[in-house]
Structure formats: C-alpha cells, structure tokens
Enzyme design. Structure first.
Site, short mmCIF file in Angstrom:
data_model
loop_
_atom_site.label_atom_id
_atom_site.label_comp_id
_atom_site.label_asym_id
_atom_site.label_seq_id
_atom_site.Cartn_x
_atom_site.Cartn_y
_atom_site.Cartn_z
CD GLU A 1 -2.78 8.01 -4.17
OE1 GLU A 1 -3.38 6.84 -3.98
OE2 GLU A 1 -2.97 8.79 -3.58
CE LYS B 1 -3.84 2.38 0.37
NZ LYS B 1 -3.46 3.65 1.07
#
Lengths: 301, 301, 301, 301
Positions: A177, A170
């Site tokens: 991102e 993550k």
C-alpha cells in the site's frame, strides 16, 4: 454467534454494527462509556468492565480485541486470569507479527486460543464488509470462521495458517500500500509540475475506467480530488503508523531488497522535515570546493 | 608554451595564474575587462577581442576555452573562421560529452583539433594543481601535454582517448561525487538525530585520520564544521549543475541501475521544495481510507 | 602500559604488535594457541586462559577485547567474576551500540569500567596506525588514552563521550562507507557499459590526484584494478557484516531518510540473488496485461 | 463513423473488431496480409496500400494509426501528401509526448489535425473496452469523440486538452504502473522469503476483496498465480518498453523527485544482469581493506 468485543474506537464500533447486522450477539466494552452506549443502542449488550464482559459470554468464549496496539498487552493480561481453556482471543489490531506469536504462545500455555487478524478496508470496510488475513490454530479457526465470513466482503477473508501469519500478511499488505500510494502521488506530481494543465479528478476517473492502474486507491484519489481540486488545503506531510517500517525491517532481516517500499517509507520520513542536516552538509561541501553560494538559514535549525 | 585563454571567471583566472607560474605565455581574453586587467597584472598579455587573441598566438595555436557551458558554442562559432588547420581548441568547462563529440566533429571538418577536458579540484586546484580528464586525438594531445602536466598536481592528468572521453569521465566523476557527498551528509544527519551529542568537527577529523572513509570531501566537511559547528547558518538546499543528472540519464540510456547516484540526485531535487504534491496525495489518501487527519495547509501551495 | 589482549584474530594480532612496537606490555590470550605463540614470539606474554590473563595484569587492569561480536558476551561473563573495581574493559569489536550500552551498565554495577571502541582502517591500520572512535566514562578514558594515542595514526582517535557513542560513530562510519563504495562502483559500471574503453587503474589514479573524489577508497580501487584490470576474477557478490544494516535500522527508528545508504545496502542484498521473486511477479504481470513474453526459467527457483 | 485503421497488430486487430462491434465502418491496412484478411472476415474493408486506404475514406477522413512507435514517422510521411485539410490523424501508440507535439505541428502546417492518444487496458481492453487519454485540438476532438466513446469502457476516455497531453498522461500512467507492479512484486517476495508458507493465489484473492490494495493489477496477480503457484516457470527478468524511463527522464527535467518510480525502473534494469560491475568493485574494495574474501568468477564477465 456470541462475541465479546473489546475496543469501540472507529474500527470497533463499525465492526460491532456489522456483527449485529449479521445476527451475531455482541457484548461490548470500552473505557469510553459513550461508545458503549452507542453500541448498546445499536443492539449490543454493553458492559462496564472486562470482567463483566467475560462473565456475560457463553463458553468457549470468543473475544474480539480491537484496541490500539500499545494497549493490547495490558488487555490480554487482564483477560488471562478470567479465561477458560478453549476460549478464543481474536486480536484484530495492527500488531507486529512477532508480538502476535509471543501472545499466541503466552495464551497457549493456559490453553487459550489466540488468533492474529489483520483487517483491511478502512472504517467503511469494518462497517460493511472488511478484508481479513488470519493466523492461528486450525481448530480455533473452524469455530470462529462464521464471524469472519459474515462480516467480510465476499471472498474477503483468508485463513493463512500458523500463528503470526495473519499479521504478517497485513504488514506486507500495508508495505505494498505504501508503495502504491507513493507511485500514485509521484505520478500526479509529475502532472502538476508539467507544462499541461490537467483536471486531476478527471484524470483519476479515466484511470479508474479500463486502465491498467485502476484500483481502489485510484478511486479514493478521484474522490479526494473531487473535494479539493488541487489539494490546496492539505499539507504533504505523510505520517505512518508502523507496518511500512516493519515491512522494510523484516525485509532487511531477510536480507532482501525492497527498494520501492523502502523509498516510499523514507519519503514519508523526509516529508516530516522542512530542512535536513544532509542538505546542510551537501550545501556546505559545494561551497567548500566550488565556491557555490549557500542559502542562508534564518535562524531555525 | 604559448596559450590563448578565453574566459577569466573563478576557474579561468586561477588557471591563468597557474600557467604563468609554470612559465607559459598566456594571452588572455574575457568580456569583463577587470578580469583581463587582473590577468595582465599577473603577467599575461591581455587582449580586447577574440580576434586579437587569435592573432597574438603562434601557430599552431593553442586555445584554452574556460567559459560557462551555455556560451561554448558561440565562442567556438566566433573562433572557427579565425583558426587555421592544426590549431587546437581545448574546451575545459563542464560540457556534456555528446556536445563535445559534436564540436570535435564540427572543428575536424575544418582541420582544427578539439580536446574535451574535464577539470576537477575546484578553484584551489585550478590555482595550484588541478586534476584533468582529457579526450581528443592523440597527435593533438602529444602537442599540448606539457600545459596539462605543468598545471596539474603530480599524476593529476589522464589522456583517456577518443573525443568525448574526457568529459564523459568528468561527468561520472561528478556522479560519484554526488553519491559520496550524500552518504557523508546522511551519516551526519544520523548523528544529529541521535541520542548522542557529538562535536562534528572532531568527528570529521578522526574520520580523516586512518579511517576507511578518509577523503578530501571529509576534509572539506571538517573545514565546514570548523567554521559553523552545527551548520546553523546554512539552509539544506542542494542545487546541482548538471553532471549528476547527466550521469543518471546516461545510465538510463545504458539500461543500468545506479540507485545510489540516482537517489543522491533526487534528494537534491527534493530539497528544492518545501512541500510536495506527492505528499499531498498520500496524505489525502490516508485520510480517505483510514480517517487519518491531514495537516491543513495555510494557503501556500 | 600493561594491557591484557583477548582475541588474536586478524585485527587482534596486528594490534598486539602495534602495542608492543609502542613499548606497551601485552599479555595475550586466544583459544588458538598458534596465535598466542605468534604473539609471544613478537614480545608478548602468552597465557592459556582468561583467568591467567587477569592474574597477570597490574591493577587497575586494562583488558582489550577484540573478538567476534557473537562471543563478546561470553567473554565478558567469564571476565566479570575475575575483575576488581576500577578495572577497565575495552571492547574494540564491531558491536551494536545498544549492546555496548547494556554491557556498560552490566559492568558498572560491579564497579568495572567499560569502553566501547570502534576501530577503522582495516588490518593495515591495526598494525601501523588505526582510527578509534571511543565511548565510555571520562575517568576511565583519561587512564587509557595513552594506549590509543600510541597505536592510532596522528589525530586518529576521538573520545566521543558517553557509553555507546564510540560504537554508534563506527556504525555510522560504516554506513557512509557503504554509500561511498556503492557510488564508486556505480561510477565504474557506467564507464564499463559506455562506448569508451578506459583503463580503470589509470582512471582511479587520476581521480586520486587532485580530484574532488580523491579518497582512501579510491586508492584501494586503484590498487584493486592494478591487480585485475577489469575485475574479471571477482564475482560481484557484496556481503555485509552488519553496521550498514544497523545504520539504516537506526535511521528508521529516528524516522529519517537515508536513501543513499539504504540503497547501497539493498543492492548488496540484491547481489546475493541470481533471480528475484519480485522480478517473477512483474514479468508475469506484464505477460498478463500486455501479452509480453516471459523468459522461461530452467527449473531453478 | 468511417475510420481508416493502419496497423493490425495485437492491439490494432482487437480495436478494429471493437469498432465494428460498435457499428463503425473500418477500412483496414497492414503490411501483413493475413491480418488484413482476418480484419476483412470480421467485417472491415481490407486494402493493400495506404494510398488505397486514404482514397476509400469519406472526407474529412479519420485515420487511426496503431503501429510500433519506431514506424510512426514513416507512416505519417507516407500519409501527409495524401491527406486534405481537416482530415484527422489519430496516433494511438506509445509515443513520447514530445514527438507527438512535433507531429502535431508538422501536420498543422498542412491543415491536418493530429490527436495523440494513449491507450491502456491491454489487448483485452482494446477488444472490449479500452481506456483512452487524448490530446489535440478541441474542434477535431468534437468530431471524433463518438469513436472513442463507443470503444472505451464507460467513462474510459478523457480529452485532456492541448497536443501532447494525451501521450503525456499515458506516460505517467505507465510510470505509476511500474511503481505499483514493483510494490506488489516486492510484497510477494517478502512473503516468499518469510518463515510462512502462503498460497499466493489465495493471498492475492483476499487482497482483491475488500482490502486497500485491491486493483486490476492484483487481479492479474491472482490470475498469474492460479496458473503457476510459485511462478517457477518464469524468470524474473523485467523488460521495459520506454514509458517508465520517459517518466523518470521527464521528472529529472522538471527537477523533481520520483524515487519510487525511479527505483522500479532501475530494478528492471538490474534484473537484466546476472552480475554487476558495481558489485565487483565493492567486493574488491571489501577485500582490499578488510581482507574479506571475494567469490571467484568462473571466467564469465
């Protein structure tokens, strides 16, 4: 499956409803009684303490912890004396993977399973189909897989293996991102500064249909421009919540170069400042050697 | 030596005095008659037109052009019909090396020599001892070397060879300068943001005495802090005049990575903005997927 | 002054001789008996254990520790039971400032003074005049100032204040150094890839005489090119020893942008690799969407 | 609609078939007679010269030029004397927008319309549904819209306005693409260097299902890993074809900071080198001041 849900913030509430939609039994706790009430009205059993929550669950218990990472340790401390061997704690917040490994080992000592779960997809995902990256022991995983399968989008969960590997994944996801968002932002800034007068919503739309850069982030870009054509209402201050920084720090520890992710992070920090000391020094130096005039500050640092 | 000096700005005036101090005969021209007067009072022959200037010089003439790069071409156009074979035009401003090669070829066609000269050291250097990087034909160079030798600091001139090589060297020099200045600025910004309360003038002083980073730029830093201890009076807006950009563009054409010089340039551009469109897009996206609040703009773009 | 010197590596030996040249009495210890012997021949008193060293010193003792940062803690542990109130431990290696603050507090509890000293100038500086950045209590500082004054170049020492501030300053110094070195390297790479054929030693020399970028690092560059005109003998692998990384990490913790220092560090890491996984992914993607051919690996990762 | 297609490379052939699938009449030309034959077998009318092609078309003619950008000008020169007022030339390659503006003006003078069209989506897109960004005059646009509408994916075409705006948009699209690809690559490199042992195909798959970074590029990443689990077969050499460089150059001209796109470009250039001169200089300097050992080159530059 019988799930104890601790933490009914934006993400937790949505996840709770998602669980209930999928026929899981949710026992829910939060310090905020309004949130507990909302959860209860949706079909959960609301409780007023962690102790109650633990006692309400079937064994081996499955506890889904979805609280801000600053309070994860205190929740775990409170849970520890109440749990039995083979219970499973799922920590689904944005924790640093090293903390997850530490917590895994801490609970391991008393026979309790710990799973570190990175969750992506935003609030919408938590509600209707999230994306999960999961670390922890295989035996624990095989017990709880149904909960993830049911609340994820199709193919939207991945058991990555050993403790920490979920939160690590993550973390890196968020690093990517950061880089993608910055690339999109920079591209639109080139358009904005150019001699052309584009309709950005339409630009984002065409880029979402058949282009190489079509992506969910570009869809969100399209949506943002549909609400505010030039983003006139928004200040370009880019806050950050940790994972981008952790990605860069981890890369430094691994002695590797992630210049794109690093620059996307540094420009977020730069956006927090209206002026910089670096700039003052450089402007002063240009004045020193070249007689270039400096712009005078009006008293503010 | 008999030298025609065209352009009596900050750099030209200082250089003219330097030439006269070193027993050269200076014939000086500028559109600004005050500057011509000042030069004349220092011992130059002042003239009121480029035509006069050319006629006042011994042949082969040596013309030192020190004008803003925007007007170099018009000065050369005016000079061309007035010059004779073997005259030498020294262009000592900050021109792009490709323009210098073009001008070299243009004058070569009429038998006039052209030398491209990068000058470093600031106004102080022009006055008391500059640093020159010189390109052009060897024969021309052997004629004018004394002028450079006399007005440079010891070992402060270098004949680099073919046309363009002088301005290319100056361009790269400035690229390095951008990187060094940014490194110094960033370092002091880390100090400024730290938990410690340093006296920056003293920091710069100790770094100028025996440290690895001792340098003229650090001396200028020390001087700047001696005048304004925290640079409170200066805004951190970093203008630029071209050579840093040219360095990066040249590197791109050569398909090579100069990340440090490139970032020092980009941060100068960033300093010209109070807010960025990139930032608006990223902030909007964070709001879209995570519900993170955006800071509202107060009407300004 | 009576000084106990622990650690006779490259830096320690040079410093010991510098101390003796300046009439200080040195009691020297190192695990390497050859080094102790060399020091003894130069006029120090050599000892064979830290215990002996401590017993040989006048009180309040001054102990100068110059050992690799990996062993600082074990040396301090060994020293602690042997020291008396008001003794002074000078830690002059490249330690992280947070460790220095920890050690300061650790020794403070038993009444022993701790000073963190960053040393710059290389081996040559240690021998003939170093540059010191010093943190610690003022009372301790006033006792040991003579030792620093005598072994530094003129103005080459700075008492910066509270514990940690010396090593913090040295850390940032090295961060700046990384940026400057990269800027210089990139500049020469542009020259190397250009259409011109420069003599780099001469380029560095002219840049050292009167230019804006004159600096000790440029002098070292000149020297390096004097030995190997194109650096053909040297591989471009850039190792690093920690301070640059710490500078970037500290900047991240302070939420500030140091892109130039950061990129200089990342390019060092990049230089450790012959190929990158990032590159593989990007090459694979170009092949996926554009049919661009990839270059085949020959079995190595 | 009756369309003359010049250029039957990878993209042109696929587009031609796409046009025919959508009931357009294609007259096709390429210097490569095999490609013309293939097009003819699919239903186009093949011709052996540009002259034939022009004569075969109904007026006002629509000419779709899909050739490498190096030959666009020569194709246009050949076309110009053959065309009539109101004919429309569609240039759908990857040209620089400034060249497109120049060509627009060049053809405008003889009354011929010019449209600059950026095409994305790769070969697959050209075949089954591309993404078009289109600049040029509105009147011309209204005539040719059907051709684009039919061969694009739904909502996959955008008329952006004045001449140059199509290729400008494509240029920026590719700049964003560079940044996104680098972000993805860096992320996987962090995974690769980490203590965890991930299955990258599965990582990419989970990231494609519900995560914030789901995107076509991530789908291609998943596909690439499905063929070569660790990309062992591929060298990490990242070539580039121009648009990323143009984006950075344009940003520099606009005095704006695009650090993420810039670094993604610079790392592509870095990947073309096995060693760097920057690295040699930095390694030499570390050796000069610190006595750090350098790694010896084995003769190669």
């Amino acid at each position: 499956m019988n799930v104890g849900l601790i933490g009914l913030g934006k993400m937790g509430l949505n996840l709770g409803k998602n669980l209930i939609d999928n026929k899981h039994e949710v026992v829910a706790f939060d310090l905020n009684s309004k949130a507990v009430e909302e959860m209860q009205m949706y079909g959960a059993k609301g409780v007023t303490s962690i102790e109650d929550l633990v006692q309400s669950l079937e064994m081996p218990r499955v506890l889904w912890v979805m609280v801000p990472h600053a309070v994860v340790d205190s929740v775990i401390s409170e849970l520890m004396p109440l749990l039995n061997k083979d219970d499973i704690v799922i920590e689904a917040g944005n924790s640093h993977y090293k903390e997850s490994i530490r917590r895994y080992n801490q609970l391991k000592e008393v026979g309790v399973n710990f799973m570190d779960v990175g969750t992506s997809g935003g609030m919408e995902g938590a509600r209707n189909g999230a994306c999960y990256m999961i670390g922890g022991d295989l035996e624990a995983w095989s017990m709880v897989e149904p909960v993830f399968k049911d609340t994820a989008v199709e193919n939207g969960y991945f058991y990555a293996g050993q403790a920490g590997s979920g939160h690590f994944l993550k973390m890196v996801h968020n690093g990517i991102e950061y880089g993608m968002m910055a690339a999109i932002g920079e591209g639109f800034e080139v358009l904005e500064k150019s001699e052309f007068d584009y309709d950005y919503e339409k630009v984002a739309r065409v880029w979402n249909n058949g282009s190489v850069i079509r992506s969910w982030l570009m869809e969100l870009t399209e949506h943002a421009f549909s609400k505010d054509a030039k983003l006139d209402e928004i200040k370009g201050i880019m806050h950050s919540s940790g994972e981008g920084k952790w990605t860069v720090e981890t890369a430094l520890d691994l002695q590797m170069a992630t210049p794109v992710i690093a620059m996307s992070l540094l420009m977020r920090y730069r956006s927090l400042e209206s002026d910089t000391f670096t700039g003052k020094v450089v402007a002063a130096l240009r004045n020193e050697f070249g007689g270039h005039e400096v712009e005078k500050s009006k008293g503010n640092k």
